[in-house]
Design a protein around this motif. Sequence first.
Motif: not given
Length: 207
Positions: A22, A26, A81, A203-204, A207
Amino acid sequence: MGKTFVFLGPPGAGKGTQANRLVEEKGFVQISTGDILREAVKQGTELGKEAKKYMDAGKLVPDEIIIGIMKEKLEEIGDRDIILDGFPRTIPQAEALEKMLPQTGRQLDGVVLFNVPDEEVVSRLSGRRVDPETGKVYHLTHNPPPEGVEVVQREDDREEVVKNRLKVYHSQTAPLIDYYRNKGKLVVIDASTNPEDVYTHLLSVVK
Ligand code: AP5
């Protein structure tokens, strides 16, 4: 303000592996209390000398030390984040976090429980190897280090210490599962499958 997720789960569940992904893909910032403590041990600081006694025995470092570290980190991290990897690990740490987050303008977005049976933990940790230069984590079977990369075994991945870490997890950290479930914050991920499937599920959630 950025999102705030807690990664909860037994030693070797893959929290660090997934947090790294992540971070790389991300833009999350990972705050790992284990990594902070290992760095302090390496540097030979007062914190490191104190923490080493507990870590080598597979015990938790006292709450007041860990809470102090986390307070400092949260203040310096800004509005990105974040993933809290390995914190909180006791009810008093969770209560401290609840007070700290609003003071830094944050709220807890979710607690991800990485669910893995104890037998799998033992197999993952006995095969884990770390590159001491980069901190990159490998596994002798699932994710072997590239040719020429020198790796070492973590002191606390020795079998007798792993057994103790698991005991400590079940007695002191597992109560957080109900604590966060009751607050409606808990998301459970089956982390016993391959890393790719775990990441897709993760990820689900984030996000
Ligand atoms: P810490 O470093 O936080 O250790 P931990 O929680 O026990 O977690 P690990 O780092 O062992 O495992 P992980 O879940 O990150 O797994 P990884 O991704 O590496 O803490 C160490 C010590 O510091 C504690 O014992 C304590 O003394 C102290 N401490 C830290 N925080 C504290 C706190 N809040 N309060 C008090 N004391 C504190 O994966 C493991 C292996 O499996 C790797 O080899 C990896 O390649 C492999 N793997 C990962 N995912 C998969 C998969 N899906 N399938 C197959 N293999 C996989």
